[in-house]
Write an enzyme that holds these catalytic residues in place. Sequence first.
Site, PDB file in Angstrom:
ATOM      1  N   GLY A 167       0.824  -1.207   0.000  1.00 35.36           N
ATOM      2  CA  GLY A 167       0.000   0.000   0.000  1.00 35.36           C
ATOM      3  C   GLY A 167       0.855   1.252   0.000  1.00 35.36           C
ATOM      4  CB  ALA A 168       1.898   3.642  -2.344  1.00 31.92           C
ATOM      5  N   GLY A 169      -0.423   4.411   0.473  1.00 33.70           N
ATOM      6  CA  GLY A 169      -1.238   5.508   1.014  1.00 33.70           C
ATOM      7  C   GLY A 169      -0.372   6.328   1.951  1.00 33.70           C
ATOM      8  CG  ASN A 212      -0.419   1.696  -4.230  1.00 33.76           C
ATOM      9  OD1 ASN A 212      -0.982   1.499  -3.150  1.00 33.76           O
ATOM     10  ND2 ASN A 212      -0.841   2.595  -5.090  1.00 33.76           N
ATOM     11  CE  LYS A 213      -6.721  -2.277  -5.157  1.00 33.53           C
ATOM     12  NZ  LYS A 213      -8.042  -1.976  -4.597  1.00 33.53           N
ATOM     13  CD  GLU A 233     -12.895  17.301   5.685  1.00 33.07           C
ATOM     14  OE1 GLU A 233     -12.421  16.340   5.056  1.00 33.07           O
ATOM     15  OE2 GLU A 233     -12.197  18.206   6.192  1.00 33.07           O
ATOM     16  CB  ALA A 240      -4.027  11.455   6.757  1.00 33.61           C
ATOM     17  CE  LYS A 243      -9.227  19.517   5.736  1.00 30.50           C
ATOM     18  NZ  LYS A 243      -9.393  18.429   6.688  1.00 30.50           N
TER      19      LYS A 243
HETATM   20  P1  FAD Z   1      -4.826   4.939   2.387  1.00 31.74           P
HETATM   21  O1  FAD Z   1      -4.328   6.323   2.447  1.00 31.74           O
HETATM   22  O2  FAD Z   1      -6.220   4.637   2.158  1.00 31.74           O
HETATM   23  O3  FAD Z   1      -3.882   4.091   1.466  1.00 31.74           O
HETATM   24  C1  FAD Z   1      -4.081   2.737   1.176  1.00 31.74           C
HETATM   25  C2  FAD Z   1      -3.320   2.402  -0.094  1.00 31.74           C
HETATM   26  O4  FAD Z   1      -3.391   0.996  -0.316  1.00 31.74           O
HETATM   27  C3  FAD Z   1      -3.894   3.066  -1.343  1.00 31.74           C
HETATM   28  O5  FAD Z   1      -2.861   3.591  -2.132  1.00 31.74           O
HETATM   29  C4  FAD Z   1      -4.596   1.921  -2.068  1.00 31.74           C
HETATM   30  O6  FAD Z   1      -4.646   2.085  -3.476  1.00 31.74           O
HETATM   31  C5  FAD Z   1      -3.712   0.744  -1.677  1.00 31.74           C
HETATM   32  N1  FAD Z   1      -4.388  -0.540  -1.757  1.00 31.74           N
HETATM   33  C6  FAD Z   1      -5.586  -0.867  -1.222  1.00 31.74           C
HETATM   34  N2  FAD Z   1      -5.869  -2.149  -1.491  1.00 31.74           N
HETATM   35  C7  FAD Z   1      -4.829  -2.633  -2.212  1.00 31.74           C
HETATM   36  C8  FAD Z   1      -4.535  -3.906  -2.778  1.00 31.74           C
HETATM   37  N3  FAD Z   1      -5.369  -4.951  -2.659  1.00 31.74           N
HETATM   38  N4  FAD Z   1      -3.385  -4.048  -3.442  1.00 31.74           N
HETATM   39  C9  FAD Z   1      -2.496  -3.011  -3.582  1.00 31.74           C
HETATM   40  N5  FAD Z   1      -2.734  -1.799  -3.065  1.00 31.74           N
HETATM   41  C10 FAD Z   1      -3.891  -1.611  -2.396  1.00 31.74           C
HETATM   42  N6  FAD Z   1      -7.581  12.105   7.986  1.00 31.74           N
HETATM   43  C11 FAD Z   1      -6.993  13.189   8.550  1.00 31.74           C
HETATM   44  O7  FAD Z   1      -6.014  13.048   9.314  1.00 31.74           O
HETATM   45  N7  FAD Z   1      -7.455  14.460   8.295  1.00 31.74           N
HETATM   46  C12 FAD Z   1      -8.490  14.697   7.434  1.00 31.74           C
HETATM   47  O8  FAD Z   1      -8.863  15.836   7.217  1.00 31.74           O
HETATM   48  C13 FAD Z   1      -9.110  13.583   6.813  1.00 31.74           C
HETATM   49  N8  FAD Z   1     -10.099  13.766   5.911  1.00 31.74           N
HETATM   50  C14 FAD Z   1     -10.606  12.693   5.234  1.00 31.74           C
HETATM   51  C15 FAD Z   1     -11.555  12.922   4.223  1.00 31.74           C
HETATM   52  C16 FAD Z   1     -12.068  11.854   3.499  1.00 31.74           C
HETATM   53  C17 FAD Z   1     -13.062  12.111   2.399  1.00 31.74           C
HETATM   54  C18 FAD Z   1     -11.629  10.526   3.776  1.00 31.74           C
HETATM   55  C19 FAD Z   1     -12.162   9.358   2.972  1.00 31.74           C
HETATM   56  C20 FAD Z   1     -10.708  10.287   4.764  1.00 31.74           C
HETATM   57  C21 FAD Z   1     -10.185  11.364   5.509  1.00 31.74           C
HETATM   58  N9  FAD Z   1      -9.199  11.165   6.508  1.00 31.74           N
HETATM   59  C22 FAD Z   1      -8.628  12.257   7.123  1.00 31.74           C
HETATM   60  C23 FAD Z   1      -8.756   9.820   6.868  1.00 31.74           C
HETATM   61  C24 FAD Z   1      -7.489   9.442   6.099  1.00 31.74           C
HETATM   62  O9  FAD Z   1      -7.660   9.640   4.730  1.00 31.74           O
HETATM   63  C25 FAD Z   1      -7.106   7.991   6.373  1.00 31.74           C
HETATM   64  O10 FAD Z   1      -7.011   7.804   7.758  1.00 31.74           O
HETATM   65  C26 FAD Z   1      -5.760   7.678   5.701  1.00 31.74           C
HETATM   66  O11 FAD Z   1      -5.903   7.728   4.311  1.00 31.74           O
HETATM   67  C27 FAD Z   1      -5.233   6.309   6.124  1.00 31.74           C
HETATM   68  O12 FAD Z   1      -4.012   6.083   5.502  1.00 31.74           O
HETATM   69  P2  FAD Z   1      -3.588   4.604   5.061  1.00 31.74           P
HETATM   70  O13 FAD Z   1      -2.192   4.672   4.596  1.00 31.74           O
HETATM   71  O14 FAD Z   1      -3.942   3.636   6.129  1.00 31.74           O
HETATM   72  O15 FAD Z   1      -4.548   4.252   3.861  1.00 31.74           O
END
Ligand code: FAD
Length: 404
Positions: free
Chosen positions: A10-12, A37-38, A170, A318, A378
């Site tokens: 995952g590249a989140g 990453n996907k 939001e 995030a 923000k």
């Molecule tokens: P993600 O950022 O979701 O990354 C996951 C990655 O894994 C993605 O690149 C995805 O493509 C990849 N992936 C998934 N499944 C697979 C697979 N099977 N194979 C390969 N790759 C895959 N948080 C804040 O702190 N402040 C905010 O203001 C805020 N606002 C938000 C607004 C919205 C609309 C949303 C939806 C969320 C918000 N959040 C906010 C929450 C925040 O976005 C998440 O907590 C954060 O993205 C989590 O990070 P992560 O790395 O766990 O996952």
Amino acid sequence: MNRPKILILGAGYGGLSTAVNLQKKLNASDADIVLINKNDYHYESTWLHEAAAGTLSPEDVRYDIKNVINSDKIQFVQAAVTGIDVAARKVSTDKGEHTYDYLVIGLGFEGETFGIEGLDKYALSIANVGAARQIREHIEYQFAMWSQDEVKDDSRLTIVVGGAGFTGIEFLGELGNRIPELCKEFDVPQEKVRVVCVEAAPMVLPGFDPELVEYAVRHLESKGIEFSIGTPVVQATPEGVKIKTGEEEFDFIKAGTVVWAAGVRGNRLIESSGIENMRARVKVEKDMRAPGFPDVFIVGDCALMINEEVNRPYPPTAQIAMQQAETIADNLVALINGEDTHEFHPKLKGSVCSLGEHDAIGDVMGRKITGTKASIMKKIIDNRALYMIGGAPLVMKKGKFNLL
Ligand code: FAD
């Protein structure tokens, strides 16, 4: 172990930050690092509500992964993970299998529908770039069809947003700005449009200061948004949603668009990985490792950590995902060097919830802020997240500078 292999899934915010921190701390000869990453891009999940409402283009919320990683130190593989087997130390993808010495799971969140009938099928969710694009196009389609239809069905112009938490509010803030534009574009009288936020809990934005919540609700209502609070959605159908309004009382909201923003869970792949989990989230050890698997770290929304001060899990954000990534990178370096790992302690700086492009509410370092000040804050937070991963060049390319 010579030259350990670190596999990051995952590249989140969590996975990509882990990779970027590791490339700063390790030489190419210290470890083989593979990031899977996907997509070949990272998207700012925290901006997806803007792409879904159509106030920001899908292109603006994403950037190429190869632009922020050093390919001498990290091998990037674009593939979809299909299975994780921690007992066998194996990860399968649609492009082949990978083994590892250390694994970092950062596969992010999925929408949680709590088993409510029809939601999976009839509601849209703000889950990724493709899903956000689908919501924007669906709403535009409904407006275009209403304009075109001989016999007009006004429910086409009703948008139900399930959930008055952070994501729901939001998204509503963006819709508040976008609806007048859509009405102009598609020749729709604005009084025909209904945007209804349906929430099961008795309050909006649980956890936020009541004064700030009141500001947010007043602001959104002034944009024509309706609130139906304490009225759980019990069913979704192709025509709209059924909500529970009393002991044995129900109401039906006919709607052309239903967006479900009322809950997240971890990535389903965790459930078949062999790691103990709750709704695909792993209650991690204090150093971010999975219980029973000292070679596996969990980052971001797949990790569950209890805030002992209030005895409740930290919210999936995030902000926390990026801080965890720093600890995980440090701990991987420590393990490679045969040293002890250290505990993760989040440094919570507060949160800011946007209400459209130029308004927001926030509780930052114990100070309550609203309006332009909160909105500027923000954007600073958004730009800082870009800076932490890609430095100044990424901020210049993707940053938000329209401050007023
Ligand atoms: P993600 O950022 O979701 O990354 C996951 C990655 O894994 C993605 O690149 C995805 O493509 C990849 N992936 C998934 N499944 C697979 C697979 N099977 N194979 C390969 N790759 C895959 N948080 C804040 O702190 N402040 C905010 O203001 C805020 N606002 C938000 C607004 C919205 C609309 C949303 C939806 C969320 C918000 N959040 C906010 C929450 C925040 O976005 C998440 O907590 C954060 O993205 C989590 O990070 P992560 O790395 O766990 O996952």
